[in-house]
Design an enzyme around this catalytic site. Structure first.
Site, PDB file in Angstrom:
ATOM      1  N   SER A 135       0.849  -1.193   0.000  1.00 49.18           N
ATOM      2  CA  SER A 135       0.000   0.000   0.000  1.00 49.18           C
ATOM      3  C   SER A 135       0.879   1.236   0.000  1.00 49.18           C
ATOM      4  O   SER A 135       2.057   1.181   0.366  1.00 49.18           O
ATOM      5  CB  SER A 135      -0.883  -0.002   1.257  1.00 49.18           C
ATOM      6  OG  SER A 135      -1.557   1.225   1.432  1.00 49.18           O
ATOM      7  N   TYR A 148      -2.625  -0.581  10.377  1.00 44.72           N
ATOM      8  CA  TYR A 148      -2.420  -0.959   8.977  1.00 44.72           C
ATOM      9  C   TYR A 148      -1.048  -0.500   8.498  1.00 44.72           C
ATOM     10  O   TYR A 148      -0.330  -1.248   7.828  1.00 44.72           O
ATOM     11  CB  TYR A 148      -3.524  -0.343   8.128  1.00 44.72           C
ATOM     12  CG  TYR A 148      -3.586  -0.851   6.710  1.00 44.72           C
ATOM     13  CD1 TYR A 148      -4.043  -2.134   6.436  1.00 44.72           C
ATOM     14  CD2 TYR A 148      -3.210  -0.042   5.643  1.00 44.72           C
ATOM     15  CE1 TYR A 148      -4.112  -2.604   5.142  1.00 44.72           C
ATOM     16  CE2 TYR A 148      -3.278  -0.490   4.337  1.00 44.72           C
ATOM     17  CZ  TYR A 148      -3.733  -1.782   4.089  1.00 44.72           C
ATOM     18  OH  TYR A 148      -3.788  -2.246   2.796  1.00 44.72           O
TER      19      TYR A 148
END
Length: 276
Positions: A135, A148
């Site tokens: 990501s 995350y």
């Protein structure tokens, strides 16, 4: 030509995983699409995919899925696309040890376990492609995304090391770093937020109201959001290029912030990230 090359994909219940599984099947790959819930597996099968249950938080499930795939392919596997992951929205100080543990079980530990089981297969056959879906939050941080962030930073470190260790083996390892992509990620993050974050005891309880609204909003809420096909194109390049890249940026924000991180001092970068 793919010549029916086999690939295992995790996290195919929706979004990137589901789209990529279908696109690669149309391209001629033999795709093994996995999902955690039986109902999602059934949906994937109804769409003509070879689908099976795989829970990245469960070692027995990982072992069973890997064995089933290898049994069906005669002990060979060309590619692995580690896509399965989830996020928890919450301030770092509100994250319990159990919340971080549960997230890392899926986003890092399960992914690592599955990958480690399949590397010996690729070594024996003399080739393979491993693609990790990271990501933009694997190299920059945003407020209330600490869990995350941490899992993707860890995944990138593990992946970069693995790539060095597999150098010369003809097993290529790539990271894909998407920015905002249309998916069910926000819906799943909201459910995780409700499960893991006690806003009533939080210093940030007033700010969480805005987060709740955002997480429940349908459709893109971030500029430059792209569809899952944008990630799929990078996955195809990583699978088929004679020289796959170590990193694949997806979406304008990823390109922008990768450049900003290289060029700006940390204090200015923090100022920009704080305002997002």
């Amino acid at each position: 030509m793919t010549d029916g090359r086999s690939i295992l994909i995790t996290g195919c219940s929706s979004g990137i995983g589901k789209f990529t599984a279908g696109a690669l099947k149309e391209r001629g790959y033999r795709v093994f699409a996995t999902a955690r819930k039986d109902r999602d597996v059934a949906k994937l099968r109804s769409q003509g995919l070879e689908a099976l249950q795989l829970d990245l938080a469960n070692s027995a499930s990982i072992e069973s899925a890997a064995e089933e795939v290898l049994e069906k392919t005669g002990g060979k596997l060309y590619g692995l696309f580690n896509n399965g992951a989830f996020g928890i929205v919450g301030a770092v100080e509100d994250l319990s040890r159990s919340a971080l543990r549960d997230l890392f079980e899926v986003n890092l530990f399960g992914t690592h376990e599955l990958t480690s089981k399949l590397i010996p297969v690729m070594r024996r056959q003399g080739y393979g492609r491993i693609i990790q879906n990271s990501s933009i939050l694997g190299f920059i941080t945003l407020k209330y995304r600490g869990a995350y962030n941490a899992s993707k930073f860890a995944l990138e470190g593990l992946t970069d090391t693995l790539r060095l260790e597999l150098r010369g083996s003809n097993i290529h390892v790539s990271l894909v770093e998407p920015g905002p992509i249309e998916s069910a990620f926000r819906e799943n993050a909201y459910l995780a937020y409700l499960k893991y974050i006690d806003k009533t005891q939080s210093h940030f309880r007033d700010l969480y109201a805005a987060q709740e609204t955002r997480l429940q909003t349908e459709g893109p809420v971030v500029p430059f959001t792209l569809g899952p096909d944008a990630v799929c194109r990078k996955v195809i390049h990583a699978l088929e290029s004679p020289r796959p890249r170590a990193r694949y940026y997806v979406t304008f924000p990823t390109y922008l912030f990768a450049w900003l991180k290289r060029c700006l001092p940390g204090s200015l970068m923090d100022e920009i990230l704080t305002r997002i």
